[in-house]
Write an enzyme that holds these catalytic residues in place. Structure first.
Site, PDB file in Angstrom:
ATOM      1  N   LYS A  35       0.373 -15.628  20.789  1.00  0.00           N
ATOM      2  CA  LYS A  35       1.329 -15.938  19.723  1.00  0.00           C
ATOM      3  C   LYS A  35       2.138 -17.196  20.078  1.00  0.00           C
ATOM      4  CE  LYS A  35       3.585 -12.355  17.674  1.00  0.00           C
ATOM      5  NZ  LYS A  35       4.702 -11.381  17.611  1.00  0.00           N
ATOM      6  N   LYS A 198      20.983   1.827   8.425  1.00  0.00           N
ATOM      7  CA  LYS A 198      19.607   1.332   8.308  1.00  0.00           C
ATOM      8  C   LYS A 198      18.626   2.473   7.995  1.00  0.00           C
ATOM      9  CE  LYS A 198      15.927  -0.923   8.356  1.00  0.00           C
ATOM     10  NZ  LYS A 198      15.392  -2.062   8.983  1.00  0.00           N
ATOM     11  N   PHE A 243      12.551   0.217  -7.256  1.00  0.00           N
ATOM     12  CA  PHE A 243      11.932   1.278  -6.447  1.00  0.00           C
ATOM     13  C   PHE A 243      11.605   2.523  -7.255  1.00  0.00           C
ATOM     14  CE2 PHE A 243      11.371  -0.024  -2.064  1.00  0.00           C
ATOM     15  CZ  PHE A 243      11.845  -1.322  -2.186  1.00  0.00           C
ATOM     16  N   LEU A 244      11.360   2.308  -8.533  1.00  0.00           N
ATOM     17  CA  LEU A 244      10.857   3.396  -9.378  1.00  0.00           C
ATOM     18  C   LEU A 244       9.454   3.067  -9.870  1.00  0.00           C
ATOM     19  CD1 LEU A 244      13.857   4.635 -11.599  1.00  0.00           C
ATOM     20  CD2 LEU A 244      12.779   5.792  -9.665  1.00  0.00           C
ATOM     21  N   CYS A 254       7.808   0.056   8.174  1.00  0.00           N
ATOM     22  CA  CYS A 254       9.210   0.505   8.168  1.00  0.00           C
ATOM     23  C   CYS A 254       9.400   1.911   7.599  1.00  0.00           C
ATOM     24  CB  CYS A 254      10.062  -0.496   7.401  1.00  0.00           C
ATOM     25  SG  CYS A 254       9.874  -2.167   8.052  1.00  0.00           S
ATOM     26  N   LYS A 315       1.643  -3.864   0.582  1.00  0.00           N
ATOM     27  CA  LYS A 315       2.310  -4.276  -0.658  1.00  0.00           C
ATOM     28  C   LYS A 315       1.983  -5.744  -0.871  1.00  0.00           C
ATOM     29  CE  LYS A 315       6.616  -5.967   1.216  1.00  0.00           C
ATOM     30  NZ  LYS A 315       8.047  -6.019   1.088  1.00  0.00           N
TER      31      LYS A 315
HETATM   32  C1  UGA Z   1      11.599  -2.148   3.725  1.00  0.00           C
HETATM   33  C2  UGA Z   1      12.981  -2.265   3.074  1.00  0.00           C
HETATM   34  O1  UGA Z   1      12.813  -2.492   1.672  1.00  0.00           O
HETATM   35  C3  UGA Z   1      13.793  -3.404   3.705  1.00  0.00           C
HETATM   36  O2  UGA Z   1      15.098  -3.416   3.158  1.00  0.00           O
HETATM   37  C4  UGA Z   1      13.884  -3.161   5.220  1.00  0.00           C
HETATM   38  O3  UGA Z   1      14.559  -4.208   5.878  1.00  0.00           O
HETATM   39  C5  UGA Z   1      12.483  -3.074   5.791  1.00  0.00           C
HETATM   40  O4  UGA Z   1      11.779  -2.001   5.140  1.00  0.00           O
HETATM   41  C6  UGA Z   1      12.597  -2.794   7.271  1.00  0.00           C
HETATM   42  O5  UGA Z   1      13.055  -1.712   7.640  1.00  0.00           O
HETATM   43  O6  UGA Z   1      12.341  -3.692   8.072  1.00  0.00           O
HETATM   44  P1  UGA Z   1       9.279  -3.452   3.506  1.00  0.00           P
HETATM   45  O7  UGA Z   1       8.714  -2.440   4.454  1.00  0.00           O
HETATM   46  O8  UGA Z   1       8.982  -4.885   3.722  1.00  0.00           O
HETATM   47  O9  UGA Z   1      10.881  -3.336   3.441  1.00  0.00           O
HETATM   48  O10 UGA Z   1       8.701  -3.069   2.087  1.00  0.00           O
HETATM   49  P2  UGA Z   1       9.262  -2.622   0.654  1.00  0.00           P
HETATM   50  O11 UGA Z   1       9.291  -3.778  -0.245  1.00  0.00           O
HETATM   51  O12 UGA Z   1      10.491  -1.844   0.791  1.00  0.00           O
HETATM   52  O13 UGA Z   1       8.060  -1.660   0.202  1.00  0.00           O
HETATM   53  C7  UGA Z   1       7.695  -0.524   1.000  1.00  0.00           C
HETATM   54  C8  UGA Z   1       6.555   0.225   0.359  1.00  0.00           C
HETATM   55  O14 UGA Z   1       6.971   0.894  -0.827  1.00  0.00           O
HETATM   56  C9  UGA Z   1       5.351  -0.618  -0.043  1.00  0.00           C
HETATM   57  O15 UGA Z   1       4.172   0.060   0.322  1.00  0.00           O
HETATM   58  C10 UGA Z   1       5.488  -0.732  -1.548  1.00  0.00           C
HETATM   59  O16 UGA Z   1       4.255  -0.941  -2.200  1.00  0.00           O
HETATM   60  C11 UGA Z   1       6.075   0.615  -1.888  1.00  0.00           C
HETATM   61  N1  UGA Z   1       6.834   0.645  -3.163  1.00  0.00           N
HETATM   62  C12 UGA Z   1       7.972  -0.078  -3.294  1.00  0.00           C
HETATM   63  C13 UGA Z   1       6.395   1.465  -4.191  1.00  0.00           C
HETATM   64  O17 UGA Z   1       5.353   2.151  -4.098  1.00  0.00           O
HETATM   65  N2  UGA Z   1       7.141   1.503  -5.348  1.00  0.00           N
HETATM   66  C14 UGA Z   1       8.275   0.796  -5.505  1.00  0.00           C
HETATM   67  O18 UGA Z   1       8.907   0.889  -6.579  1.00  0.00           O
HETATM   68  C15 UGA Z   1       8.705  -0.031  -4.450  1.00  0.00           C
END
Ligand code: UGA
Length: 423
Positions: A35, A198, A243-244, A254, A315
């Site tokens: 890296k 968190k 998130f719905l 995460c 995602k």
């Molecule tokens: C998440 C949190 O949103 C961040 O705030 C946090 O900093 C991060 O974890 C972390 O702990 O480091 P992330 O894992 O990048 O961020 O992804 P998200 O955008 O939150 O999505 C998580 C999952 O939920 C994905 O698989 C996404 O497809 C799914 N999702 C999200 C749904 O199925 N439906 C939704 O409405 C939103």
């Protein structure tokens, strides 16, 4: 300020580039030689929107090294190493404690050690014990960056949490951000509260997703439409529309890890987090349920079906496949071959998936002549399907509800199915 960031991953790199863009001198320290070679040649080794471009503009303020003694010049040392999930669900703290031991001999007087890695309650107390110096402040500064939107979130945070009882340390960290971030978004809590904020935030969001996925299952049985239900619910500002989005369940590095770690922590303290436990189980089961749906549709087709899967990343906006539901779903589709395409995550997925998966160069190659197309990641690239015509009968399983429904329903030869509608 002179800052050292330990760990050059999805958290460390955006944070380092962002802080450098505020005018700070930042050194990134990482122990992965491969890296480092890439970083030192000027290439950001992960996909994050705008990061390579930002790096180009802050190069003169940012250096990369494997030499841990470089922390000696830093007033602020940010720990941003991984805390992956252990087999028992707890967070594996091996890397964070190792990093603490590594930096300890080199810390300058009055340095501040800030933990950005997601760590269980009390971890910063242990870091403080390891360092064992009264002049060094250890603070909790959880990160809330979303992958794929990390820079947007860095520059437009909902909040910056600074977990410390030391007011002068709080003031220094607040000043680091306050010329760029509105003051009311920066708050101080004690360390344990910061650590818990968190976990509680991630677990809440994960539960919100699992909730709408359960409602989606109900919609399918009662001829309701989950997109309408989510829209209607989301108009209540107490609930909110974000998130719905019903889908195939959450993944990534995460939510799965943090929900499990939170449950583990609560169990240890004799507290029953029933909602979180149910979310973990429901989300885990969902990916197998979705794979079974696809298997059922395959078995309904006479002759050999051509099956295409769109989306491998957990995602959109990322090349990350860690705990990606799409990967588990593909592994559980009983078919050979499965054609797969993702705009960013194919290199990572190649290492994970078996020889029955054929990765295509383009979206068009993937869907060409397909009998079944399953959309598993919410990439906007897949909206290209709205402009396609299909020469033969094609079943499109939109498991992220991203395509325009009237357009898809009006297409000759297409049977279009969305998640959370009558099956
Ligand atoms: C998440 C949190 O949103 C961040 O705030 C946090 O900093 C991060 O974890 C972390 O702990 O480091 P992330 O894992 O990048 O961020 O992804 P998200 O955008 O939150 O999505 C998580 C999952 O939920 C994905 O698989 C996404 O497809 C799914 N999702 C999200 C749904 O199925 N439906 C939704 O409405 C939103």
């Amino acid at each position: 300020m002179k800052i050292a960031v330990i760990g050059s991953g999805y958290v460390g790199l955006p944070t380092a580039c962002g802080l450098a863009s505020f005018g700070n001198n930042v050194v990134c320290i990482d122990n992965d030689p491969q890296k480092l070679t890439t970083l030192q040649s000027g290439i950001i080794p992960l996909y994050e929107e705008g990061l390579q471009e930002l790096y180009e503009t802050v190069k003169d303020k940012l250096t990369f090294t494997g030499d841990i003694s470089s922390v000696k010049d830093a007033e602020l040392i940010i720990l941003a190493v991984g805390t992956p999930m252990s087999d028992d669900g707890s967070a594996n703290l091996e890397y964070i404690f190792q990093a603490t031991k590594d930096i300890k001999p080199y810390l300058q007087k009055d340095a501040i050690v800030a933990t950005k890695s997601t760590v269980p309650i009390g971890t910063n107390d242990e870091i403080e014990n390891i360092i064992n110096r009264p002049d060094i402040a250890v603070i909790s500064m959880p990160e809330f960056l979303r992958e794929g939107y990390a820079l947007y979130d860095f520059f437009n945070p909902d909040r910056i949490i600074i977990g410390t009882d030391n007011i002068s340390v709080y003031n220094k960290i607040r000043d680091l951000y306050s010329s760029h971030i509105p003051a009311e978004k920066i708050i101080r809590t004690n360390r344990h509260s910061a650590e818990l904020i968190k976990y509680a935030s991630n677990a809440f969001l994960a539960t919100k997703i699992q909730f709408i996925n359960e409602i989606s299952d109900l919609c399918e049985q009662v001829d309701a439409d989950v997109s309408d239900v989510a829209a209607g619910m989301g108009m209540d500002t107490r609930i909110g529309r974000k998130f719905l989005n019903a889908g195939i369940g959450y993944g990534g590095s995460c939510f799965p890890k943090d929900t499990n770690a939170l449950k583990y922590m609560a169990d240890k303290h004799g507290v029953n987090l029933g909602l979180v436990s149910s979310t973990i189980k429901g989300n885990h089961d969902r990916r197998f349920n979705i794979a079974n749906r696809v298997n059922k549709y395959i078995s309904d087709i006479e002759g050999k079906a051509r099956v295409a899967v769109l989306g491998l990343a957990f995602k959109n906006g990322t090349d990350d496949i860690r705990y990606s539901p799409a990967i588990d779903i593909i592994k559980n589709i009983n078919h050979n071959p499965i054609y797969a395409y993702d705009p960013r995550a194919m290199d990572n997925a190649r290492k994970e998936l078996g020889p029955n998966v054929i990765f295509t160069e383009t979206l068009k190659d993937c869907i060409s002549d397909a009998d079944i197309i399953a959309i598993l990641t919410e990439w906007s690239d897949f909206k290209a399907l709205e402009k396609e015509s299909f020469a033969k009968k094609t079943l499109i399983l939109d498991y992220r509800n991203i395509l325009d429904e009237p357009t898809m329903r009006s297409k000759p030869n297409v049977i279009y199915k969305r998640i959370g509608q009558k099956i």
